[in-house]
Structures are given as structure tokens and as C-alpha cells.
Design an enzyme around this catalytic site. Structure first.
Site, PDB file in Angstrom:
ATOM      1  N   TYR A 259       6.657 -13.192 -14.835  1.00  0.00           N
ATOM      2  CA  TYR A 259       5.492 -12.415 -14.398  1.00  0.00           C
ATOM      3  C   TYR A 259       4.200 -13.110 -14.818  1.00  0.00           C
ATOM      4  O   TYR A 259       3.308 -13.327 -14.000  1.00  0.00           O
ATOM      5  CB  TYR A 259       5.555 -10.999 -14.976  1.00  0.00           C
ATOM      6  CG  TYR A 259       4.440 -10.106 -14.485  1.00  0.00           C
ATOM      7  CD1 TYR A 259       4.487  -9.553 -13.200  1.00  0.00           C
ATOM      8  CD2 TYR A 259       3.330  -9.817 -15.278  1.00  0.00           C
ATOM      9  CE1 TYR A 259       3.469  -8.735 -12.730  1.00  0.00           C
ATOM     10  CE2 TYR A 259       2.301  -8.998 -14.821  1.00  0.00           C
ATOM     11  CZ  TYR A 259       2.378  -8.466 -13.545  1.00  0.00           C
ATOM     12  OH  TYR A 259       1.361  -7.657 -13.083  1.00  0.00           O
TER      13      TYR A 259
ATOM     14  N   ASN B  79      -2.333  -7.379  -2.965  1.00  0.00           N
ATOM     15  CA  ASN B  79      -2.003  -6.477  -4.079  1.00  0.00           C
ATOM     16  C   ASN B  79      -0.503  -6.447  -4.371  1.00  0.00           C
ATOM     17  O   ASN B  79      -0.109  -6.287  -5.520  1.00  0.00           O
ATOM     18  CB  ASN B  79      -2.506  -5.063  -3.722  1.00  0.00           C
ATOM     19  CG  ASN B  79      -1.870  -4.006  -4.594  1.00  0.00           C
ATOM     20  OD1 ASN B  79      -2.242  -3.847  -5.753  1.00  0.00           O
ATOM     21  ND2 ASN B  79      -0.871  -3.298  -4.073  1.00  0.00           N
TER      22      ASN B  79
ATOM     23  N   LYS C 135       1.347 -14.942 -12.272  1.00  0.00           N
ATOM     24  CA  LYS C 135      -0.059 -14.545 -12.164  1.00  0.00           C
ATOM     25  C   LYS C 135      -0.985 -15.727 -12.503  1.00  0.00           C
ATOM     26  O   LYS C 135      -2.076 -15.840 -11.946  1.00  0.00           O
ATOM     27  CB  LYS C 135      -0.344 -13.327 -13.049  1.00  0.00           C
ATOM     28  CG  LYS C 135       0.378 -12.050 -12.577  1.00  0.00           C
ATOM     29  CD  LYS C 135      -0.005 -11.634 -11.154  1.00  0.00           C
ATOM     30  CE  LYS C 135       0.597 -10.301 -10.756  1.00  0.00           C
ATOM     31  NZ  LYS C 135       0.244  -9.873  -9.394  1.00  0.00           N
TER      32      LYS C 135
ATOM     33  N   ALA D 202       0.821  -1.221   0.000  1.00  0.00           N
ATOM     34  CA  ALA D 202       0.000   0.000   0.000  1.00  0.00           C
ATOM     35  C   ALA D 202       0.854   1.270   0.000  1.00  0.00           C
ATOM     36  O   ALA D 202       0.343   2.366   0.225  1.00  0.00           O
ATOM     37  CB  ALA D 202      -0.947  -0.017   1.202  1.00  0.00           C
TER      38      ALA D 202
ATOM     39  N   ASP E 255       7.677  -7.881   4.267  1.00  0.00           N
ATOM     40  CA  ASP E 255       8.439  -8.222   3.061  1.00  0.00           C
ATOM     41  C   ASP E 255       8.053  -9.646   2.680  1.00  0.00           C
ATOM     42  O   ASP E 255       8.410 -10.607   3.373  1.00  0.00           O
ATOM     43  CB  ASP E 255       9.946  -8.121   3.339  1.00  0.00           C
ATOM     44  CG  ASP E 255      10.769  -8.438   2.092  1.00  0.00           C
ATOM     45  OD1 ASP E 255      10.203  -8.976   1.113  1.00  0.00           O
ATOM     46  OD2 ASP E 255      11.971  -8.158   2.109  1.00  0.00           O
TER      47      ASP E 255
ATOM     48  N   SER F  75      -3.450 -10.401 -13.039  1.00  0.00           N
ATOM     49  CA  SER F  75      -3.268  -9.649 -14.282  1.00  0.00           C
ATOM     50  C   SER F  75      -3.829 -10.469 -15.433  1.00  0.00           C
ATOM     51  O   SER F  75      -3.766 -11.707 -15.419  1.00  0.00           O
ATOM     52  CB  SER F  75      -1.787  -9.393 -14.518  1.00  0.00           C
ATOM     53  OG  SER F  75      -1.601  -8.863 -15.806  1.00  0.00           O
TER      54      SER F  75
END
Ligand code: NAP
Length: 224
Positions: free
Chosen positions: A145, A79, A149, A10, A52, A129
Site C-alpha cells: 500500500y 480515487n 501510493k 464512487a 474494474d 495517502s
């Protein structure tokens, strides 16, 4: 009574905009960042926590702090995510491992012990995504990536099955957003973080089905 939202990552980008939006909408918001600091968000309803996701000890410490301070959570929004191989074409071991450590392993092992603290009729939203969709993939870039996802999407499905009738679980594509996940997004992205957060919040308010993969940019279901 105010609902509690826990949002990872955030400190900037979509997560920060979502934290602001949810505070404005009357939620108590717990936001995480690696430093434990989150600038420009204040108020008694905002709590920042150090996390982390690449470090199991940090995950454990964050759990302890969250569970000590809060009795229950209404919405967990996973997120936090990275994309060091975005726009590259071949996997490279270091960034591949780091991507999976954070987007998959860290997210799963942060989520698991929190599930019992999520209130009945609560929700887990994984910020995924469209790049993780097997159905729409026609390109060859961003191997780690995209794969991370897709793996996160499978976790969404598994949790939706496990928590059926108790907690709703969904994957959300937040749109192409002007953030520093990759520098070029600042010019190429179509949405501001604020616009993306508004769209994600519209989904949160909807009577959606658990196990959904949602494109919040155009308000439609995505194929897995
Ligand atoms: N931007 C887009 O167009 C787009 C499109 C599709 C999906 N997404 C997804 O949306 C989510 C947010 O992306 P964004 O674009 O807003 O990215 P961003 O601006 O780079 O923000 C990423 C957030 O993740 C946190 N983070 C990074 N490494 C972490 C770690 N090791 N442990 C815990 N937190 C960590 C960062 O906080 P600190 O560095 O302060 O710890 C930051 O708050 C990601 O999951 C991303 O994959 C973005």
C-alpha cells in the site's frame, strides 16, 4: 455551463461522499464502480459507469463509454484504491500484485487516454495517502500500500511536469477516514467520508499549485 467531474470508486467511502458533494456544488458527476451500479445517488447530473481497474478490457470499455457520452472532462479524480495489506508487516505476492494492479497500473492506464479529453484549466487529482510519503515514513507496515501510493505520487509529479500550464495535477491525502478500506478504520478513523469530501472540495476550490501533495485533513502541504 456545468463542469464535469469523473470520480473513480464512487460506490462507497470517500468517492461516494465526494460524488454527492460535487453534485450538490453543481457539477455533473460521472462515478465508477466495478458493478456499474452506485446506490443512493440519483438525478440527471449523475452517471454511473462500470470500471474494474485491474482489468485492461474494462478500462478500455469505460473509456469508450465516457468519450462517447461526454465531450470533455473538467476534473478527473483518481480515487479508487485498495489496501489488502494494510496493517500487515511483510509483502505477500498476491496482494502486492493486486495493490499495484489497481492503485498504480490501472490508475495510470485509465488516466493516460483521458488526458486529451480533459479541458484546458482542468485538473487531475490523485487520492494518495500520507502513507506514501517517503519523508514521513518511520514505520514498517503495509508495504504494498505504501509503495503504491509513493508510485502514484511520482505519477502526479510526472503529469504535473508534462501538463504544465494546461492541466493542474495534485496528490491528496484525504485524512484517516471511517471507510471499509480496512475494517478497523470504521472505529479508528478520525473523519467521516462526508467530512473528508468537504476537505477535498475545499482544496478543489483553492488556487493551488500544480504538483502539490496536499494533506486535506489539516489543510497543509505534505512532503513527498
Ligand atoms: N480511508 C482512509 O483512511 C484513507 C486514507 C488515505 C487514503 N485513502 C485513499 O482514498 C481512496 C478511497 O478509499 P476509501 O477509504 O474510500 O475506500 P473504500 O471505501 O474501500 O472505497 C474504495 C472504492 O474503490 C473501488 N474499487 C475497489 N476495487 C476496484 C477496482 N478493481 N477497480 C475500480 N474500482 C475499485 C470500490 O468500488 P467497488 O468495490 O464498488 O468497485 C470503492 O468505490 C483510496 O485510494 C485510498 O487509498 C483512504
Amino acid at each position: 455551463m456545468k463542469k464535469i467531474a469523473l470520480i473513480t470508486g464512487a460506490s462507497k467511502g470517500i468517492g461516494k461522499a465526494l460524488a454527492k458533494k460535487m453534485l450538490n456544488e453543481g457539477f455533473i458527476v460521472i462515478g465508477t464502480s466495478r458493478s456499474g451500479k452506485i446506490n443512493d445517488i440519483e438525478g440527471k447530473d449523475f452517471h454511473s459507469i462500470k470500471l474494474d481497474l485491474s482489468n485492461p478490457e474494462s478500462i478500455e470499455d469505460a473509456h469508450k463509454e465516457i468519450l462517447k457520452k461526454f465531450k470533455g472532462i473538467d476534473i478527473l479524480i483518481n480515487n479508487a484504491g485498495i489496501g489488502p495489506d494494510l496493517d500487515t508487516y511483510y509483502p505477500e505476492r498476491k496482494s502486492f500484485n493486486l495493490t499495484f494492479d489497481i492503485n498504480v497500473n490501472g490508475t495510470v492506464f485509465f488516466t493516460e487516454p483521458l488526458i486529451e479529453a480533459i479541458n484546458e484549466n482542468g485538473a487531475i487529482l490523485n487520492i494518495s495517502s500520507k502513507m506514501g510519503s517517503l519523508h514521513v515514513c518511520e514505520l514498517t507496515d503495509s508495504v504494498a500500500y505504501r509503495m503504491s501510493k509513493s508510485a502514484l505520487n511520482m505519477y502526479t509529479k510526472i503529469l504535473a511536469n508534462r501538463l504544465k500550464g494546461k492541466i493542474k495535477v495534485a496528490s491528496i491525502h484525504p485524512g484517516w477516514v471511517k471507510t471499509t478500506i480496512i475494517e478497523s478504520n470504521l472505529t479508528n478513523g478520525r473523519l467521516t467520508p462526508k467530512e473528508s469530501a468537504e476537505n477535498i472540495f475545499n482544496f478543489i476550490k483553492m488556487d493551488y499549485e500544480s504538483g502539490t501533495f496536499w494533506n486535506s485533513e489539516n489543510g497543509s502541504n505534505l512532503q513527498w
